[in-house]
Write an enzyme that holds these catalytic residues in place. Structure first.
Site, PDB file in Angstrom:
ATOM      1  N   ARG A 116       5.503 -12.994   9.433  1.00 43.20           N
ATOM      2  CA  ARG A 116       6.168 -11.744   9.083  1.00 43.20           C
ATOM      3  C   ARG A 116       7.522 -11.675   9.773  1.00 43.20           C
ATOM      4  NH1 ARG A 116       4.048  -6.616   9.560  1.00 43.20           N
ATOM      5  NH2 ARG A 116       2.095  -7.339   8.755  1.00 43.20           N
ATOM      6  N   GLU A 144       0.873  -1.171   0.000  1.00 44.80           N
ATOM      7  CA  GLU A 144       0.000   0.000   0.000  1.00 44.80           C
ATOM      8  C   GLU A 144       0.914   1.226   0.000  1.00 44.80           C
ATOM      9  OE1 GLU A 144      -2.805   0.379   3.243  1.00 44.80           O
ATOM     10  OE2 GLU A 144      -3.512   2.293   2.450  1.00 44.80           O
ATOM     11  N   LYS A 187       3.991   0.650   9.840  1.00 43.18           N
ATOM     12  CA  LYS A 187       4.125   1.891   9.065  1.00 43.18           C
ATOM     13  C   LYS A 187       3.557   3.074   9.831  1.00 43.18           C
ATOM     14  CE  LYS A 187       2.793   0.142   4.999  1.00 43.18           C
ATOM     15  NZ  LYS A 187       2.539  -0.017   3.569  1.00 43.18           N
TER      16      LYS A 187
HETATM   17  P1  ATP Z   1       1.015  -2.173   8.200  1.00 45.41           P
HETATM   18  O1  ATP Z   1       2.332  -1.693   8.756  1.00 45.41           O
HETATM   19  O2  ATP Z   1       0.008  -1.119   8.207  1.00 45.41           O
HETATM   20  O3  ATP Z   1       0.591  -3.502   8.769  1.00 45.41           O
HETATM   21  P2  ATP Z   1       1.890  -3.582   5.905  1.00 45.41           P
HETATM   22  O4  ATP Z   1       3.224  -3.728   6.485  1.00 45.41           O
HETATM   23  O5  ATP Z   1       0.982  -4.756   5.806  1.00 45.41           O
HETATM   24  O6  ATP Z   1       1.175  -2.409   6.655  1.00 45.41           O
HETATM   25  P3  ATP Z   1       1.719  -3.361   3.050  1.00 45.41           P
HETATM   26  O7  ATP Z   1       2.131  -2.241   2.201  1.00 45.41           O
HETATM   27  O8  ATP Z   1       0.318  -3.794   2.978  1.00 45.41           O
HETATM   28  O9  ATP Z   1       2.069  -2.901   4.513  1.00 45.41           O
HETATM   29  O10 ATP Z   1       2.673  -4.594   2.822  1.00 45.41           O
HETATM   30  C1  ATP Z   1       2.955  -5.094   1.543  1.00 45.41           C
HETATM   31  C2  ATP Z   1       3.303  -6.539   1.639  1.00 45.41           C
HETATM   32  O11 ATP Z   1       4.429  -6.723   2.483  1.00 45.41           O
HETATM   33  C3  ATP Z   1       2.171  -7.333   2.231  1.00 45.41           C
HETATM   34  O12 ATP Z   1       1.988  -8.506   1.429  1.00 45.41           O
HETATM   35  C4  ATP Z   1       2.636  -7.688   3.593  1.00 45.41           C
HETATM   36  O13 ATP Z   1       2.129  -8.945   3.995  1.00 45.41           O
HETATM   37  C5  ATP Z   1       4.151  -7.717   3.442  1.00 45.41           C
HETATM   38  N1  ATP Z   1       4.791  -7.366   4.695  1.00 45.41           N
HETATM   39  C6  ATP Z   1       4.591  -6.253   5.421  1.00 45.41           C
HETATM   40  N2  ATP Z   1       5.313  -6.293   6.553  1.00 45.41           N
HETATM   41  C7  ATP Z   1       5.992  -7.448   6.547  1.00 45.41           C
HETATM   42  C8  ATP Z   1       6.911  -8.069   7.447  1.00 45.41           C
HETATM   43  N3  ATP Z   1       7.276  -7.491   8.591  1.00 45.41           N
HETATM   44  N4  ATP Z   1       7.420  -9.276   7.110  1.00 45.41           N
HETATM   45  C9  ATP Z   1       7.061  -9.854   5.951  1.00 45.41           C
HETATM   46  N5  ATP Z   1       6.207  -9.338   5.068  1.00 45.41           N
HETATM   47  C10 ATP Z   1       5.668  -8.148   5.355  1.00 45.41           C
END
Ligand code: ATP
Ligand code: MG
Length: 567
Positions: free
Chosen positions: A268, A42, A278
């Site tokens: 994650r 996003e 974020k």
């Molecule tokens: P938020 O911080 O609001 O939870 P987000 O980290 O999910 O947001 P996105 O932009 O939706 O942010 O993430 C893009 C992709 O990266 C998604 O498929 C998410 O699952 C993956 N992602 C985000 N954070 C991690 C992480 N810490 N480890 C692995 N994958 C991640």
């Protein structure tokens, strides 16, 4: 002067349950024998090291199976998204070494299709317009132990729903007055199936579609549709979406979509001593606790790049931590270890004195300058040698001298002889102090001309080799010493994480002295200051005003931990 390398993004890929699934699906011909993944950020913030794990996984799985990975901006929430983020995300994915080719998509490009699909759901009795307030909807939702209650609007006719939804879109209603909900099961044990919201009214200007829409789809509705439109085969997401999978499948099962991707969840990445949400990163940036999204203390990819972490190191780290189903916290020392490993092979060694102490070599001819040969990288003979000027007045590190040396301090002290790297043995004969403060301001030394190159023909031994810079030739530089941004291991667990910031996360040293070859080092240039650590020229550095960021020190805490684990 940056490290010229064209390493392919992947070494030998490890096996994991996702790679097992995709390999098997290829064999059995599921998804038509294709692998198509996507990375769906996003655009509401900069990418961080957690995203790198997801990028390496999605692009990696695709590359290994001769498939492809799309970059898709999941831009369904107009209030938080911005073009600045889109651009930074593209730059970061490229920097990591991955290429989405023609596979660049935006969920916002599918708004028309998503709307038509919503009309389809209404037409089949699978969606209805609800006019409860957000609070009332929450109250009707029930809990994990209690079923929810149906909305009094749930029984609206298809015609009425179609009419209301069209008027929602046309802008006839205030924000928050109506939503479109899926009609599934308010008693479902899975809360995500209790008539989840599909569309809400939100008068906000979208960075791509402008004011064309005042209804926007919810993520859980938009995501499976985007995946299906692109023909994604394996939709990889993090564990918190496991409970959303039944709804993901419900959407695809109830719409005439062109394909049915398979959602697979993985754990994650969590890293110690930092936060990765974020929202929290944005707070740190907007509250000016750090110097922008690319502050070298942040876990963002742009911050890590500015600090001097290499994409090769980050990919190696992601490779090594692997992909599993269980949440855990990775020690940030493991990441630093990967960075050292890469820089150790590639970063040229140079001499830089962070806290300079003047040394005058009394028996060295005034005005004479010699050039000594210094090896650029002992790990890489092809890196060759360079000439470094040596003269009567030098700087050494203040820490390398003690007037009253404690036991086991083997460096310079009065009456003691040490080696200057690749130059000569010097013997300390005197100490000059500021009469007012008592501070040592200069050392008087003699050198032994027979030890040129750093060895004594009579076999005399010294216990220490110091780095040094010729005073007349040295360039001044600012050096920024970065440390962990937080002083506790798990700052993200506390809502008061701002109180847990490490007050010593940045120390700026001015008037450091570096060897003259660095005068023209460009931003992004990596090097090792011998005996100190790895450094990278900051983006704000200029030829007359050099700035180095400490990437990571030489001491490898992780190697020690690993050593302990082995025994
Ligand atoms: P938020 O911080 O609001 O939870 P987000 O980290 O999910 O947001 P996105 O932009 O939706 O942010 O993430 C893009 C992709 O990266 C998604 O498929 C998410 O699952 C993956 N992602 C985000 N954070 C991690 C992480 N810490 N480890 C692995 N994958 C991640
Ligand atoms: Mg997300």
């Amino acid at each position: 002067m940056s490290i010229p390398r064209t390493d392919s993004p992947r070494e030998a890929p490890a096996r994991d349950f996702i790679r097992d699934i995709s390999a098997e699906d290829l064999q059995t011909g599921k998804h038509g024998g294709r692998v198509l993944t996507r990375f769906p950020p996003e655009p509401n913030g900069y990418l961080h090291i957690g995203h790198a794990k997801s990028i390496c996984l999605n692009f990696g799985v695709a590359l290994e199976h001769r498939g492809h990975c799309n970059l898709r901006f999941d831009d369904t929430n107009p209030t938080t998204e911005d073009l600045e983020y889109v651009e930074s995300i593209m730059a970061d994915v490229k920097w990591l070494g991955f290429d989405w080719g023609k596979g660049l998509y935006y969920a916002s490009d599918y708004f028309d299709q998503m709307y038509d699909y919503a009309v389809h759901l209404i037409g089949t009795g699978k969606a209805y317009v609800d006019s409860l307030t957000a609070d009332e909807i929450r109250q009707h939702r029930g809990t994990l132990t209690e079923p929810g209650r149906e909305s009094p609007y749930r029984g609206r006719s298809i015609e009425e729903n179609l009419d209301l939804f069209a008027r929602m879109r046309a802008g006839e209603f205030e924000d928050g007055t109506h939503v479109l909900r899926a009609k599934i099961d308010m008693a479902s044990p899975n809360l995500n199936l209790r008539d989840p919201v599909l569309y809400r009214i939100r008068r906000a200007t979208h960075y791509r579609t402008g004011d064309r829409w005042c209804v926007y789809p919810m993520y859980d509705y938009a995501h499976p549709i985007s995946d299906a439109i692109e023909g994604i085969t394996h939709s990889l997401c993090t564990l918190e979406f496991e409970d959303h999978r039944p709804f993901y499948d419900w959407v695809l099962d109830n719409l005439p979509v062109p394909s049915h991707p398979q959602q697979i969840e993985f754990a994650r990445l969590n890293l110690s001593y930092t936060v990765m949400s974020k929202r929290k990163l944005l707070e740190l940036v907007e509250g000016k606790h750090v110097d922008g999204w690319d502050d070298p203390r942040l876990p963002t990819l742009s911050g890590m790049r500015r600090r001097g972490y290499t994409s090769v190191a980050i990919r190696a780290f992601c490779e090594r931590i692997g992909v599993a189903k269980r949440e855990n916290v990775i020690d940030v020392a493991a990441l630093e270890h990967a960075v050292r490993e890469d820089l150790n092979q590639h970063a040229p060694r140079v001499m830089g004195v962070l806290r300079p102490l003047r040394v005058v070599i009394e028996n060295y001819p005034d005005g004479q300058v010699e050039e000594v040969d210094v090896i650029n990288n002992p790990e890489d003979p092809s890196a060759g040698t360079r000439k470094v000027p040596f003269s009567r007045v030098l700087y050494i590190e203040r820490d390398d001298f003690r007037e009253d040396p404690p036991k086991k301090f083997y460096r310079l002290a009065p009456g003691r002889e040490v080696r200057l790297r690749c130059a000569y043995f010097i013997l300390c004969t005197g100490v000059v102090k500021d009469p007012a403060t008592g501070e040592i301001v200069e050392l008087r030394c003699t050198y032994d001309p027979a030890t040129r190159g750093g060895d004594s023909p009579d076999g005399r031994r010294v216990k220490a080799t110091l780095h040094w810079v010729s005073a007349a030739h040295a360039r001044s530089a600012d050096v920024r010493l970065y440390d962990r941004l937080f002083s506790v291991e798990n700052p993200g667990e506390s809502e008061n994480y701002l109180n847990l910031l490490n007050p010593h996360s940045l120390e700026i040293l001015q008037s450091c002295k570096v060897e003259p070859a660095l005068a023209t080092a460009a931003p992004g240039y990596h090097c090792q200051f011998e005996r100190i650590g790895y450094f990278c020229v900051d983006k704000d550095s200029r030829p007359g005003h050099l700035i180095f960021n400490r990437t990571v020190g030489l001491r490898d805490a992780w190697a020690k931990i690993e050593e302990k684990l082995k025994t």
